[in-house]
Design an enzyme around this catalytic site. Structure first.
Site, short mmCIF file in Angstrom:
data_model
loop_
_atom_site.label_atom_id
_atom_site.label_comp_id
_atom_site.label_asym_id
_atom_site.label_seq_id
_atom_site.Cartn_x
_atom_site.Cartn_y
_atom_site.Cartn_z
N SER A 58 0.80 -1.22 0.00
CA SER A 58 0.00 0.00 0.00
C SER A 58 0.84 1.28 0.00
CB SER A 58 -0.93 -0.09 1.20
OG SER A 58 -1.80 0.98 1.27
N ASP B 245 -6.07 2.09 -3.22
CA ASP B 245 -7.33 1.93 -2.49
C ASP B 245 -7.64 3.14 -1.63
OD1 ASP B 245 -5.44 1.43 -0.55
OD2 ASP B 245 -6.25 -0.51 0.07
N ALA C 78 -10.51 8.68 7.62
CA ALA C 78 -10.08 10.04 7.29
C ALA C 78 -8.97 10.01 6.24
CB ALA C 78 -9.60 10.74 8.55
N ASN C 79 -8.16 8.93 6.22
CA ASN C 79 -7.05 8.85 5.27
C ASN C 79 -7.48 8.59 3.83
OD1 ASN C 79 -7.58 6.07 5.07
ND2 ASN C 79 -6.19 5.59 6.75
N ARG D 249 -3.61 5.40 20.69
CA ARG D 249 -3.78 3.95 20.48
C ARG D 249 -2.51 3.39 19.86
NH1 ARG D 249 -4.53 3.44 15.01
NH2 ARG D 249 -4.99 1.23 15.04
N SER E 212 -0.62 1.44 17.07
CA SER E 212 -0.83 1.15 15.65
C SER E 212 -0.95 -0.36 15.45
CB SER E 212 0.35 1.69 14.84
OG SER E 212 0.39 1.04 13.58
N GLY E 213 -1.77 -0.73 14.48
CA GLY E 213 -1.88 -2.14 14.14
C GLY E 213 -0.89 -2.52 13.05
N THR E 214 -0.27 -1.54 12.41
CA THR E 214 0.61 -1.83 11.27
C THR E 214 2.07 -1.42 11.50
OG1 THR E 214 0.17 0.29 10.22
CG2 THR E 214 -1.31 -1.51 9.65
P1 NG1 Z 1 -2.71 1.76 12.08
O1 NG1 Z 1 -1.26 1.59 11.79
O2 NG1 Z 1 -3.32 0.63 12.89
O3 NG1 Z 1 -3.02 3.11 12.63
C1 NG1 Z 1 -3.20 2.35 9.52
C2 NG1 Z 1 -4.25 3.42 9.31
C3 NG1 Z 1 -5.61 2.75 9.25
C4 NG1 Z 1 -5.66 1.65 8.19
C5 NG1 Z 1 -4.48 0.71 8.36
C6 NG1 Z 1 -4.37 -0.33 7.27
C7 NG1 Z 1 -4.41 5.68 10.23
C8 NG1 Z 1 -4.35 6.54 11.45
N1 NG1 Z 1 -4.25 4.37 10.43
O4 NG1 Z 1 -3.49 1.65 10.69
O5 NG1 Z 1 -6.58 3.71 9.05
O6 NG1 Z 1 -5.70 2.23 6.90
O7 NG1 Z 1 -3.24 1.43 8.44
O8 NG1 Z 1 -3.61 0.06 6.19
O9 NG1 Z 1 -4.58 6.19 9.13
ZN ZN Z 2 -3.58 1.16 0.11
#
Ligand code: NG1
Ligand code: ZN
Length: 544
Positions: A76, A295, A386-387, A510, A512-514
């Site tokens: 991405s 996307d 929002a992104n 929070r 981040s999940g990534t």
């Molecule tokens: P994380 O890293 O969990 O904040 C980011 C984006 C999510 C989503 C995911 C998947 C922000 C603040 N966070 O997640 O909205 O798009 O990546 O790609 O934009």
């Molecule tokens: Zn993407």
């Protein structure tokens, strides 16, 4: 040999094959997790992971009576050296959550033999017949590591005995579209032709219906982040025709891998709140930026005083909700429109939606799958992060109501036809930058609006999003759609104390999940205050 013996033989052979192929894709000493973005890592570290995803995709297809599963190789908006992989379920939706655990287990099995055992275990627990047919399709973005990872994927699919088709380079949403087309081909409502051409045809026809009898819109400049969105938008634009609209695609160099997402693209523009390199903004004109797998999309423009204005996912959701509501009012059909956002949605957008448009707003945790699940609960559910990642879902009931509606006037008929065309124009499987681009242009053209008129709906509160590196982000636990911390104990109270001092102040933290980081978001009445607020909250959490 009895049938049972024969069947045992086939399974043993499959397991032996998996073990043998796995030796070609040795696992690294590293723990991998299938998160909101699937697996995401440096491309160089993903060989074994992608091989193993091939095994899981085969199992998933077998579990679902041989329906086709998708595998997308992309990272991405992340830097060029990263890569990643995500599975796509039969209707084009994200992999069912309960399977993420198996993805993680496969990726972390620490020997070839143990991997084969995990595979067999999964088939037993999930009651999967290993002799059943399996079908998988896959595609990748333009990253340099893509072809090598595709080779690993093919090995995984071959080892598990799956049939597969390589769709080459596509955007993520195009592959979601193709998966849905394949699995609906033999149903009463096929989604479309399962090819890139089928995608261009479906979107371009719907776009032309919505624009029929309207003046030709001005040319739109699109920053393609030097990724797959560039060539795909050019192909889509040819299908639409330059008599209908011109797109000027910039940052479309896919031959230089290091340029991907570098100083350009949707993520850059959203997080930096400034224009990408490679674009010379002319006041009053509309511009858009895609991300590396197309996307996500954000729009922007310069005002007469050279002020930069971002039109992000919240602005897109508000524009769509407003337009759909207008059309419903014009048609006289009563359907419930709702909007789904996350905590990152600008407070002004949520206020505009609930107080001006009077549409219900649901807030979910980050990650489009969460938004998607909430959006299906409305007749017409608009969801956007929002992104700039989002789409619109029309429920089957809503489509039926529109199709069977008998109009009493030409104006009602126009409204219903436009709504039905929108449902074709919008990629309902997943957020799709190209489809969202056409949708926004179609709405602006219908309203005879430029970007400034669109922007008038509400004014964003100044906001800031920063990353804070901490020792262990996993100690941060949230509740209430990630808006409040429950752990570490006492931290939320301190955040509340700080926030109280700022007009229109809001802030949350929070993990981040990534990425291995915390995210601190804040908004407040002025730019100066929001910088100060973000800094104070970041300072509070940085030592964990
Ligand atoms: P994380 O890293 O969990 O904040 C980011 C984006 C999510 C989503 C995911 C998947 C922000 C603040 N966070 O997640 O909205 O798009 O990546 O790609 O934009
Ligand atoms: Zn993407």
């Amino acid at each position: 040999m009895s049938d049972q013996d024969q069947s045992d033989q086939v399974i043993l052979q499959q397991l032996a094959q998996i073990e043998q192929f796995s030796t070609l894709h040795p696992r690294l000493d590293k723990t991998f997790t299938y998160g909101t973005a699937g697996f995401r890592e440096k491309g160089a570290l993903l060989d074994s992971v992608i091989f193993r995803v091939g095994l899981l995709a085969a199992l998933r297809s077998r579990k679902l009576e041989g329906q086709t599963i998708g595998v997308m190789i992309t990272a991405s908006h992340n830097p060029p050296e990263d890569n990643g992989v995500k599975l796509i379920d039969p209707q084009g939706e994200m992999l069912e959550q309960s399977w993420e655990e198996y993805a993680t287990r496969f990726a972390n099995a620490d020997s070839d033999e143990y991997l084969a055992r995990e595979y067999l275990n999964a088939s037993e627990v999930l009651k999967i017949n290993l002799e059943a047919p399996a079908a998988v399709v896959f595609a990748r973005d333009t990253r340099e590591s893509g072809p090598r990872l595709v080779a690993a994927l093919k090995d995984g699919l071959s080892a598990a005995g799956a049939e597969f088709t390589d769709y080459g380079e596509l955007t993520t949403p195009q592959l979601h579209y193709i998966v849905k087309c394949i699995n609906t081909a033999k149903t009463p409502s096929p989604y479309g032709a399962p090819t890139a051409q089928g995608y261009y045809d479906k979107l371009s026809s719907a776009f032309k219906v919505v624009l029929k009898n309207l003046p030709k819109p001005s040319a739109v400049t699109v920053d393609a982040a030097n990724g797959i969105g560039g060539p795909q938008l050019n192909a889509l634009a040819s299908a639409i025709g330059s008599d209908v609209i011109n797109f000027v695609v910039v940052n479309a160099d896919v031959a230089t891998p290091t340029k991907l997402n570098f100083q350009c693209g949707a993520d850059f523009v959203k997080t930096q709140q400034k224009q990408p390199s490679g674009v010379d903004l002319v006041a009053g004109q509309i511009y858009a930026s895609l991300d590396g797998d197309a996307d996500r999309i954000v729009f922007y423009y310069l005002d007469e005083d050279s002020g930069f204005h971002l039109l992000d996912g919240d602005k897109i959701a508000s524009l769509i909700a407003m337009f759909v509501q207008d059309l419903l009012a014009q048609s006289g059909i009563s359907l419930e429109v709702g909007v789904v956002q996350t905590a990152y949605a600008n407070g002004s957008s949520s206020q505009y939606l609930t107080e001006v448009l009077k549409v219900p707003v649901t807030v979910t945790s980050t990650g489009v799958k969460n938004l998607h699940h909430a959006a299906v609960l409305f007749d017409i559910g608009v969801y956007f992060e929002a992104n700039g990642h989002g789409t619109v879902l029309f429920s089957p009931g809503a489509i039926k109501a529109l199709e069977s509606f008998e109009a009493n006037s030409p104006s009602q008929q126009t409204a219903v036809t436009t709504l039905l065309s929108l449902s074709d124009l919008i990629n309902q499987t997943v957020g799709d930058a190209l489809s969202d681009l056409l949708l926004v242009i179609a709405i602006l053209t219908q309203k005879s609006w430029g970007p400034a008129e669109w922007d008038l709906a509400y004014t964003d509160l100044p906001n800031r999003l920063v990353k804070v590196l901490v020792k262990d982000r996993t100690v941060f636990k949230t509740e209430n759609a990630e808006r409040r911390l429950v752990q570490p104990a006492g931290v939320q109270d301190k955040i509340d104390e700080i926030v109280k001092k700022y007009k229109f102040g809001r802030s949350f933290v929070r993990a981040s999940g990534t990425e291995d980081a915390l995210r601190v978001y804040a908004e407040a009445a002025t730019q100066g205050e929001v910088v100060d607020l973000t800094m104070k909250v970041a300072e509070l959490v940085k030592d964990f």
